[in-house]
Design a protein around this motif. Structure first.
Motif, PDB file in Angstrom:
ATOM      1  N   GLY A   9       0.838  -1.201   0.000  1.00  0.00           N
ATOM      2  CA  GLY A   9       0.000   0.000   0.000  1.00  0.00           C
ATOM      3  C   GLY A   9       0.867   1.242   0.000  1.00  0.00           C
ATOM      4  O   GLY A   9       2.050   1.193  -0.342  1.00  0.00           O
ATOM      5  N   PHE A  10       0.283   2.368   0.417  1.00  0.00           N
ATOM      6  CA  PHE A  10       1.054   3.613   0.472  1.00  0.00           C
ATOM      7  C   PHE A  10       0.465   4.464   1.588  1.00  0.00           C
ATOM      8  O   PHE A  10      -0.741   4.717   1.616  1.00  0.00           O
ATOM      9  N   PHE A  11       1.317   4.872   2.510  1.00  0.00           N
ATOM     10  CA  PHE A  11       0.865   5.535   3.731  1.00  0.00           C
ATOM     11  C   PHE A  11       1.274   7.008   3.696  1.00  0.00           C
ATOM     12  O   PHE A  11       2.461   7.329   3.689  1.00  0.00           O
ATOM     13  N   ILE A  12       0.252   7.885   3.667  1.00  0.00           N
ATOM     14  CA  ILE A  12       0.498   9.338   3.583  1.00  0.00           C
ATOM     15  C   ILE A  12      -0.037  10.020   4.837  1.00  0.00           C
ATOM     16  O   ILE A  12      -1.206   9.834   5.195  1.00  0.00           O
ATOM     17  N   THR A  13       0.793  10.811   5.496  1.00  0.00           N
ATOM     18  CA  THR A  13       0.314  11.550   6.666  1.00  0.00           C
ATOM     19  C   THR A  13       0.314  13.057   6.373  1.00  0.00           C
ATOM     20  O   THR A  13       1.139  13.553   5.608  1.00  0.00           O
ATOM     21  N   PHE A  14      -0.652  13.735   7.013  1.00  0.00           N
ATOM     22  CA  PHE A  14      -0.785  15.187   6.913  1.00  0.00           C
ATOM     23  C   PHE A  14      -0.392  15.768   8.262  1.00  0.00           C
ATOM     24  O   PHE A  14      -0.943  15.372   9.293  1.00  0.00           O
ATOM     25  N   GLU A 208       3.570  12.343  -7.773  1.00  0.00           N
ATOM     26  CA  GLU A 208       4.998  12.024  -7.953  1.00  0.00           C
ATOM     27  C   GLU A 208       5.412  10.884  -7.037  1.00  0.00           C
ATOM     28  O   GLU A 208       6.096   9.953  -7.457  1.00  0.00           O
ATOM     29  N   GLY A 209       4.973  10.960  -5.785  1.00  0.00           N
ATOM     30  CA  GLY A 209       5.332   9.928  -4.803  1.00  0.00           C
ATOM     31  C   GLY A 209       4.799   8.554  -5.198  1.00  0.00           C
ATOM     32  O   GLY A 209       5.502   7.548  -5.094  1.00  0.00           O
ATOM     33  N   LEU A 210       3.555   8.532  -5.681  1.00  0.00           N
ATOM     34  CA  LEU A 210       2.941   7.251  -6.066  1.00  0.00           C
ATOM     35  C   LEU A 210       3.661   6.673  -7.279  1.00  0.00           C
ATOM     36  O   LEU A 210       3.899   5.468  -7.363  1.00  0.00           O
ATOM     37  N   GLN A 211       4.012   7.566  -8.197  1.00  0.00           N
ATOM     38  CA  GLN A 211       4.697   7.108  -9.403  1.00  0.00           C
ATOM     39  C   GLN A 211       6.058   6.512  -9.043  1.00  0.00           C
ATOM     40  O   GLN A 211       6.397   5.415  -9.482  1.00  0.00           O
TER      41      GLN A 211
END
Ligand code: TYD
Length: 223
Positions: A9-14, A208-211
């Motif tokens: 998966g991909f974990f993004i925090t704000f 960009e990060g996902l790519q």
């Protein structure tokens, strides 16, 4: 420490100081990613689980019960430990993108830099409580303290919003220090800009990060 591997998966925090519009931007990003057929889950701290939602009013409620800095740090961290096991890790294991409004860096910024608790001890505590789960990408929604606080109506201010300006300056400086120390994970966004501009900047950085990570939208099933 439990050294669980990275679950996929991909974990993004704000992250960021008060009044940066994080929750609005979390939802805008979720909608934009869902439009592109990514599988997305949004959540927030403290909260996201039944235990977390019960802890939330102890920390942010209007009641004036005095609380020591360590009580505060441990309650935020307790909610997080539950959140990782019940929500974040399982969602990542299913390959989803998880968007989380605040995570370990909030404890470092507010209880560490803001309240003055020992940073190294707090860091170890975060690592233990989360099984070492770190975000793939952290967005710092940065804006001057006065601008952020002026966006929050006085009556809507929680226990932490009501802290002194000096406290909030330390929090903001802490965020900037953490972001500068780990540029691979952090991306800074000018949260004083107009909401649409902030949303565009975030979408570009996340794309960009996902790519780079090779995360792809969910495939349409062929008929
Ligand atoms: P919240 O309701 O999420 O709103 P916002 O992020 O928009 O301010 O408020 C959470 C508050 O709790 C915020 O003042 C930051 C603080 N906080 C900590 O002090 N430590 C933490 O670990 C977390 C997650 C939040």
């Amino acid at each position: 420490m439990q050294t669980a591997g990275k679950p996929g998966g991909f974990f993004i925090t704000f992250e960021g100081p008060e009044g940066g519009g994080k929750s609005t931007q979390v939802h805008r990003l979720a909608a934009a990613l869902a439009d592109q057929r990514y599988s997305v889950w949004t959540t927030r701290e403290p909260g996201g689980t039944r235990v977390g939602e019960m802890i939330r009013p102890i920390l942010l409620g209007r009641g004036q019960a005095p609380m020591t800095p360590w009580s505060e740090a441990l309650l935020f961290t307790a909610a997080r430990a539950q959140h990782v096991v019940e929500v974040i890790r399982p969602r990542l294991e299913r390959g989803e993108i998880v968007l989380c409004d605040r995570y370990t860096d909030s404890t470092m910024a507010y209880q560490g830099y803001g309240r003055g608790l020992d940073l190294e001890t707090l860091r170890r505590l975060q690592s233990e409580a989360t099984g070492g789960l770190q975000p793939d990408l952290t967005l710092l929604l940065n804006l001057p303290v006065e601008t952020g606080l002026s966006r929050i109506p006085r009556l809507a201010r929680d226990r932490l919003d009501r802290e002194t300006a000096a406290f909030h300056q330390r929090v903001r400086a802490g965020y900037q220090e953490m972001a500068a120390a780990d540029p691979r994970r952090w991306r800074e966004v000018d949260a004083a800009a107009a909401e649409d501009q902030v949303a565009k900047d975030i979408f570009r950085l996340v794309s960009e990060g996902l790519q780079q990570a090779g995360v792809r939208p969910v495939q349409r099933r062929s008929a």
